[in-house]
Write an enzyme that holds these catalytic residues in place. Structure first.
Site, short mmCIF file in Angstrom:
data_model
loop_
_atom_site.label_atom_id
_atom_site.label_comp_id
_atom_site.label_asym_id
_atom_site.label_seq_id
_atom_site.Cartn_x
_atom_site.Cartn_y
_atom_site.Cartn_z
N HIS A 191 0.86 -1.19 0.00
CA HIS A 191 0.00 0.00 0.00
C HIS A 191 0.88 1.22 0.00
CE1 HIS A 191 -3.18 2.79 1.10
NE2 HIS A 191 -4.00 1.86 0.68
N ASP A 238 -7.87 -5.50 0.04
CA ASP A 238 -8.34 -6.35 -1.05
C ASP A 238 -7.93 -7.81 -0.91
OD1 ASP A 238 -9.73 -4.45 -2.57
OD2 ASP A 238 -7.84 -3.58 -3.23
N1 CMC Z 1 3.99 -7.55 -4.74
C1 CMC Z 1 5.32 -7.54 -4.98
N2 CMC Z 1 6.08 -6.45 -4.93
C2 CMC Z 1 5.48 -5.30 -4.61
C3 CMC Z 1 4.11 -5.22 -4.34
C4 CMC Z 1 3.37 -6.41 -4.41
N3 CMC Z 1 2.05 -6.40 -4.18
N4 CMC Z 1 3.79 -3.95 -4.06
C5 CMC Z 1 4.91 -3.24 -4.16
N5 CMC Z 1 5.95 -4.05 -4.49
C6 CMC Z 1 7.35 -3.68 -4.65
C7 CMC Z 1 7.58 -2.99 -5.98
O1 CMC Z 1 7.91 -3.90 -7.00
C8 CMC Z 1 8.69 -2.05 -5.64
O2 CMC Z 1 9.87 -2.80 -5.62
P1 CMC Z 1 11.30 -2.13 -6.07
O3 CMC Z 1 11.60 -1.12 -5.01
O4 CMC Z 1 12.24 -3.30 -6.09
O5 CMC Z 1 11.07 -1.52 -7.42
C9 CMC Z 1 8.40 -1.63 -4.19
O6 CMC Z 1 7.64 -2.72 -3.63
C10 CMC Z 1 7.60 -0.35 -4.07
O7 CMC Z 1 6.44 -0.49 -4.89
P2 CMC Z 1 5.73 0.72 -5.60
O8 CMC Z 1 4.88 0.20 -6.71
O9 CMC Z 1 6.73 1.77 -5.93
O10 CMC Z 1 4.84 1.27 -4.39
P3 CMC Z 1 3.56 2.15 -4.53
O11 CMC Z 1 3.36 2.82 -3.25
O12 CMC Z 1 3.65 3.01 -5.74
O13 CMC Z 1 2.40 1.08 -4.81
C11 CMC Z 1 0.57 -0.35 -4.64
C12 CMC Z 1 1.39 0.76 -3.96
C13 CMC Z 1 -0.68 -0.61 -3.82
C14 CMC Z 1 0.14 0.12 -6.05
C15 CMC Z 1 1.45 -1.62 -4.75
O14 CMC Z 1 1.81 -2.07 -3.46
C16 CMC Z 1 0.74 -2.74 -5.52
O15 CMC Z 1 0.82 -2.78 -6.75
N6 CMC Z 1 0.06 -3.69 -4.80
C17 CMC Z 1 -0.71 -4.73 -5.47
C18 CMC Z 1 -2.04 -4.17 -5.94
C19 CMC Z 1 -3.00 -3.97 -4.77
O16 CMC Z 1 -3.18 -4.85 -3.95
N7 CMC Z 1 -3.66 -2.81 -4.79
C20 CMC Z 1 -4.69 -2.50 -3.79
C21 CMC Z 1 -4.26 -1.39 -2.85
S1 CMC Z 1 -5.36 -1.27 -1.43
C22 CMC Z 1 -6.88 -0.78 -2.10
C23 CMC Z 1 -6.86 0.64 -2.50
O17 CMC Z 1 -7.04 1.50 -1.64
O18 CMC Z 1 -6.68 0.88 -3.71
#
Ligand code: CMC
Length: 428
Positions: free
Chosen positions: A305, A362
Site C-alpha cells: 500500500h 483487497d
Molecule cells: N507484490 C510484490 N512487490 C510489490 C508489491 C506487491 N504487491 N507492491 C509493491 N511491491 C514492490 C515494488 O515492485 C517495488 O519494488 P522495487 O523497489 O524493487 O522496485 C516496491 O515494492 C515499491 O512499490 P511501488 O509500486 O513503488 O509502491 P507504490 O506505493 O507506488 O504502490 C501499490 C502501492 C498498492 C500500487 C502496490 O503495493 C501494488 O501494486 N500492490 C498490489 C495491488 C493492490 O493490492 N492494490 C490495492 C491497494 S489497497 C486498495 C486501495 O485502496 O486501492
C-alpha cells in the site's frame, strides 16, 4: 515549533515557507507561494508526498495502522455502526440523532428507483460487459435525468441521497442483466444492505429471505471501504469536481479511477491470482518466487500500500470476518487456505519485510464476496458502492471550501527545445 521552514537554494538565496500542522500533529510545508517567490516548482511523481488538500474527514496513520472516520476508529465503526449511519457520519461530520437517522433512511428508501427509461440502457449492453463500465456510464447518465445538478448554486442534499440509493440499484441491476435474469425492483420494507441483497439474489418465482449474517457482513464490508482519504479515485473525484463538474460526473470519474487493478480492481485480481495458483496445484511458494524475481512484472495482489507500511487495519478485520462468516454460511473455500498460506510465508520473507508489504483491504475481501455469492467481476462494483459516501463527503467538502481552486499541477518539461517547422518536402 517554528511556523515557517527555511529553504536554501544552490545559489545561497533563502526563502521562508509556512508550516501547517494538522489535528494529529502531521506537519506540512505550504509550498503554494514557492514559484511566485523563487521560480521553482516541486516535482513529486505519483504525489508520493504531496498534500493536495486539508480535510476533516478521514485520518490515516500508515506506520501505526490507524484509520478513523471523523475521529471514530474503523474497528469501532465496523463493530457497532451500519453502512447508512457511517455514510451519514462521513457526509455530515457527525453521527445522526434518532430523528436524523430516520429521515436519512426514509430518503434513501424513497429514492431507490431509477428512471424506467434507463432500463433500456442496461438492455443495450452486451452480456459480457464489465459491470464497472455499466456502473460508470449509468452514474454519468443520472446527471441527464437530474439536470438541476448542473446548477452549481442549487442545493446538493437531494442529489447526494439519490446517488447513494440509486448506485445500489444500478449495481444490482447490472448483475441481473449480466446473468440474463429479470431486474428485481427495490423493496421499501428492507434496510439498505438487505435491499441490495434482495435486488441481487431474489427471483420473481421464489420467496427470498435475506440472511442476517449476509446483511451484517455486507454492512461491515461497505463500512471498511467507505473512505480512505486522498487515494487515486478520491483525488480524481476532487480533481474533476474542482472544475465545477456536477456531482454525478465527478463520482463517475472516481468509479473509473477505482477500476484499475492497482486500486479497487485489486480485489478481482486477488481472486484471479489465487485461482491461478490453485490451478497450478497450489504451488504458492513458486508463485511467490516469481513475484520476488519480478517475473513478467508479477505482484502479490492484495499486498502493499502507498500509505500503510504496517498491517492494513481493514485487512485485519476482514481476515477475522472471513473465518466467522464462512463458518456461519457453511462455506469451505480452498482459496481462503491458500490466501492464509501465502500471507504466512510472505510475512516471514525478506523481500516483503524489507519493502514493508502487508495484506491490504483487497486481500481477503474477495473471499468474503465469493462466500456471499457475489461473482468476481462484481467485486470492484462492491468497492465502489462502499466508497461512495467517502467520495461524496470529499466532493462536498471540496465544494464548500472557499479556498478550493481548480486542480492543475505543474510539470517539468523534458521535450525538444523550440525548433522551426520543417515542411513535408524537406522531411522527405
Ligand atoms: N507484490 C510484490 N512487490 C510489490 C508489491 C506487491 N504487491 N507492491 C509493491 N511491491 C514492490 C515494488 O515492485 C517495488 O519494488 P522495487 O523497489 O524493487 O522496485 C516496491 O515494492 C515499491 O512499490 P511501488 O509500486 O513503488 O509502491 P507504490 O506505493 O507506488 O504502490 C501499490 C502501492 C498498492 C500500487 C502496490 O503495493 C501494488 O501494486 N500492490 C498490489 C495491488 C493492490 O493490492 N492494490 C490495492 C491497494 S489497497 C486498495 C486501495 O485502496 O486501492
Amino acid at each position: 515549533m517554528s511556523t515557517t521552514a527555511k529553504l536554501v537554494f544552490p545559489d545561497g538565496k533563502e526563502t521562508d515557507l509556512d508550516v501547517i500542522v494538522g489535528t494529529e500533529n502531521e506537519p506540512a510545508i505550504d509550498i503554494s507561494s514557492l514559484r511566485s517567490k523563487t521560480g521553482y516548482v516541486t516535482l513529486d511523481t505519483g504525489y508520493m508526498n504531496t498534500g493536495s488538500t486539508k480535510s476533516a474527514i478521514t485520518y490515516l496513520d500508515g506506520e501505526a495502522g490507524i484509520l478513523r472516520y471523523r475521529g471514530y476508529s474503523i474497528e469501532d465503526l465496523a463493530e457497532h455502526s451500519d453502512f447508512v449511519e457511517t455514510s451519514y457520519l462521513l457526509i455530515n461530520g457527525k453521527l445522526p440523532t434518532k430523528d436524523e437517522r430516520a429521515t436519512f433512511s426514509t430518503q434513501l428508501t424513497r429514492h431507490s428507483l431509477i428512471h424506467e427509461d434507463m432500463h433500456q440502457f442496461f438492455a443495450g449492453y452486451p452480456p459480457t460487459s464489465h459491470p464497472m463500465a455499466v456502473l460508470s456510464a449509468m452514474v454519468t447518465s443520472l446527471s441527464a435525468y437530474y439536470p438541476d445538478s448542473l446548477d452549481r448554486n442549487a442545493p446538493v442534499e437531494l442529489h447526494i441521497t439519490r446517488l447513494l440509493s440509486k448506485v445500489r440499484t444500478i449495481a444490482a441491476f447490472s448483475y441481473k442483466k449480466s446473468i440474463g435474469q429479470p431486474l428485481m425492483y427495490p423493496k421499501n420494507s428492507l434496510r439498505f444492505c438487505a435491499n441490495f441483497l434482495h435486488m441481487m439474489f431474489a427471483v420473481p418465482s421464489e420467496d427470498y429471505e435475506v440472511s442476517p449474517v449476509l446483511e451484517k457482513a455486507l454492512n461491515q464490508l461497505l463500512i471498511l471501504h467507505a473512505d480512505h482519504e486522498q487515494n487515486c479515485s478520491t483525488s480524481t473525484v476532487r480533481m474533476v469536481g474542482s472544475s465545477g463538474a456536477n456531482l454525478y460526473a465527478s463520482i463517475a470519474a472516481g468509479i473509473l479511477a477505482l477500476w484499475g487493478p492497482l486500486h479497487g480492481g485489486a480485489n478481482q485480481a486477488v481472486i484471479e491470482m489465487l485461482e491461478e495458483v490453485k490451478l497450478s496445484g497450489g504451488n504458492f511458494k513458486g508463485f511467490l518466487d516469481d513475484v520476488k524475481n519480478k517475473k513478467d512484472n508479477r505482484r502479490l495482489m492484495g499486498f502493499g500500500h502507498r500509505v500503510y507500511k504496517n498491517y492494513d487495519p481493514r485487512a485485519k478485520i476482514l481476515k477475522k470476518m472471513c473465518d466467522e462468516v464462512l463458518v456461519h454460511l457453511n462455506v469451505q473455500d480452498p482459496l481462503l487456505d491458500l490466501a492464509k498460506g501465502m500471507e504466512e510465508i510472505a510475512l516471514k520473507d525478506d523481500y516483503f519485510i524489507s519493502k514493508k508489504l502487508y495484506p491490504n483491504v483487497d486481500f481477503y475481501s474477495g473471499i468474503l464476496y465469493r462466500a456471499m455469492g457475489i461473482p468476481t467481476n462484481m467485486f470492484t462494483v462492491m468497492f465502489a458502492l462502499g466508497r461512495l459516501p467517502g467520495w461524496i463527503a470529499q466532493w462536498k467538502e471540496m465544494v464548500e471550501d472557499k479556498d478550493t481552486k481548480i486542480g492543475r499541477p505543474r510539470q517539468i518539461y523534458t521535450g525538444e527545445k523550440a525548433r522551426p517547422y520543417v515542411s513535408q518536402e524537406q522531411r522527405g
